[in-house]
Motif scaffolding. Sequence first.
Motif, PDB file in Angstrom:
ATOM      1  N   ASP A   1      -7.365  14.019 -19.293  1.00 36.26           N
ATOM      2  CA  ASP A   1      -6.901  14.167 -18.063  1.00 36.26           C
ATOM      3  C   ASP A   1      -7.774  13.414 -16.940  1.00 36.26           C
ATOM      4  O   ASP A   1      -8.792  14.190 -16.806  1.00 36.26           O
ATOM      5  N   GLY A   2      -7.544  12.458 -16.332  1.00 33.55           N
ATOM      6  CA  GLY A   2      -8.440  11.632 -15.530  1.00 33.55           C
ATOM      7  C   GLY A   2      -8.085  11.872 -14.007  1.00 33.55           C
ATOM      8  O   GLY A   2      -8.526  11.285 -13.156  1.00 33.55           O
ATOM      9  N   ARG A   3      -7.233  13.070 -13.590  1.00 34.18           N
ATOM     10  CA  ARG A   3      -7.161  13.371 -12.246  1.00 34.18           C
ATOM     11  C   ARG A   3      -8.454  13.796 -11.706  1.00 34.18           C
ATOM     12  O   ARG A   3      -8.902  14.568 -12.189  1.00 34.18           O
ATOM     13  N   VAL A   4      -8.595  13.231 -10.371  1.00 33.51           N
ATOM     14  CA  VAL A   4     -10.054  13.648  -9.835  1.00 33.51           C
ATOM     15  C   VAL A   4      -9.950  14.811  -9.065  1.00 33.51           C
ATOM     16  O   VAL A   4      -8.921  15.008  -8.051  1.00 33.51           O
ATOM     17  N   PRO A   5     -10.562  16.075  -9.288  1.00 31.88           N
ATOM     18  CA  PRO A   5     -10.444  16.935  -8.517  1.00 31.88           C
ATOM     19  C   PRO A   5     -10.792  16.783  -7.160  1.00 31.88           C
ATOM     20  O   PRO A   5     -11.753  15.992  -6.623  1.00 31.88           O
ATOM     21  N   ALA A   6      -9.971  17.563  -6.170  1.00 26.68           N
ATOM     22  CA  ALA A   6     -10.197  17.407  -4.704  1.00 26.68           C
ATOM     23  C   ALA A   6     -11.515  17.686  -4.363  1.00 26.68           C
ATOM     24  O   ALA A   6     -12.103  17.111  -3.275  1.00 26.68           O
ATOM     25  N   THR A   7     -12.424  18.448  -5.067  1.00 21.61           N
ATOM     26  CA  THR A   7     -13.972  18.623  -4.563  1.00 21.61           C
ATOM     27  C   THR A   7     -14.807  17.765  -5.274  1.00 21.61           C
ATOM     28  O   THR A   7     -15.773  17.850  -4.932  1.00 21.61           O
ATOM     29  N   ALA A   8     -14.316  16.618  -5.998  1.00 17.04           N
ATOM     30  CA  ALA A   8     -15.278  15.610  -6.486  1.00 17.04           C
ATOM     31  C   ALA A   8     -16.024  14.811  -5.564  1.00 17.04           C
ATOM     32  O   ALA A   8     -15.365  14.588  -4.587  1.00 17.04           O
ATOM     33  N   VAL A   9     -17.190  14.308  -5.909  1.00 17.66           N
ATOM     34  CA  VAL A   9     -17.883  13.355  -5.269  1.00 17.66           C
ATOM     35  C   VAL A   9     -18.360  12.368  -5.858  1.00 17.66           C
ATOM     36  O   VAL A   9     -18.488  12.466  -7.228  1.00 17.66           O
TER      37      VAL A   9
END
Length: 285
Positions: free
Chosen positions: A23-31
């Motif tokens: 799962d390579g979907r980037v969390p909304a909180t990622a920086v």
Amino acid sequence: MVRHSFYLLSSVVLARCQTIVFDGRVPATAVAAEFDAADSLFDPDFTKGQSVSFSDLLLFSASDVSLLDTQVNAQSVEVTINDDSIFAPGGANPQTAVRRAELMPNPALSADNVTTTGVKTLHFSVKPSADRPLNTSHEYLVVFLERADFTGNQISLKTGTLLGSDGATKDRLVLLGNTNDGSTPIFSTAFEEGIFTNFAMVMDFNQNNIQVFQSTGSDALVQQTELLPNDLSGNGAFHFGVNKNPIDPGVDVLRTGIQEAGILEGVVYGGIFVEDSADGTVTLS
């Protein structure tokens, strides 16, 4: 979540669960800094120029999400290239004619060839950058699966002026088959600014065939091809990013040819994941 049987082409069912192997979907909180860390979703070392980090190359938008990002509160990520995007495999023999930056699944999250064995479906969404457009007089690879021995690509999604072509694909995405078998065209669709193009590519690594589902925007994925033969042997890794080939490369695409100075270009990605489709179904929305 709607899934579709690709063996029984008329069957559409609701899935109670989904087996995702990467799962390579980037969390909304990622920086951006997280992509330089050893435990990043994607390999922090590959593939990019030696003098830059992924935190220098990635841009994020929590308000610009693709079809399959919304269900997990993920955000899109833009991969960019610049004049320093010169990759040197193993620290030697820099690919001076190519500019490239590509996200690859972190090996720690895709061990034992889990994404390239059995029957797997690669999901992703892609669109041109509005602020950092591609120079479509060049050929670009934007998604590809590269063999583990680096001797070819099992699939390649390209845009721009394909090498040796008349430029008719400048505003299109073209999916090509195994490079060692002549890169047979599999599917093509428009590549439009401001619109995500969504893909699900079902790959049977046992039977060596592929089937494409595709849609745009928030529309559910729709079957676009039948099962088509394509050599998928060799395992390897998926690449998501901007790989810009030179104009008139001559005999060595990697080290000869023309690249202009002042490059700043990007492609936006979302909804990246690989699911197990051994049960004959694929997520549509």
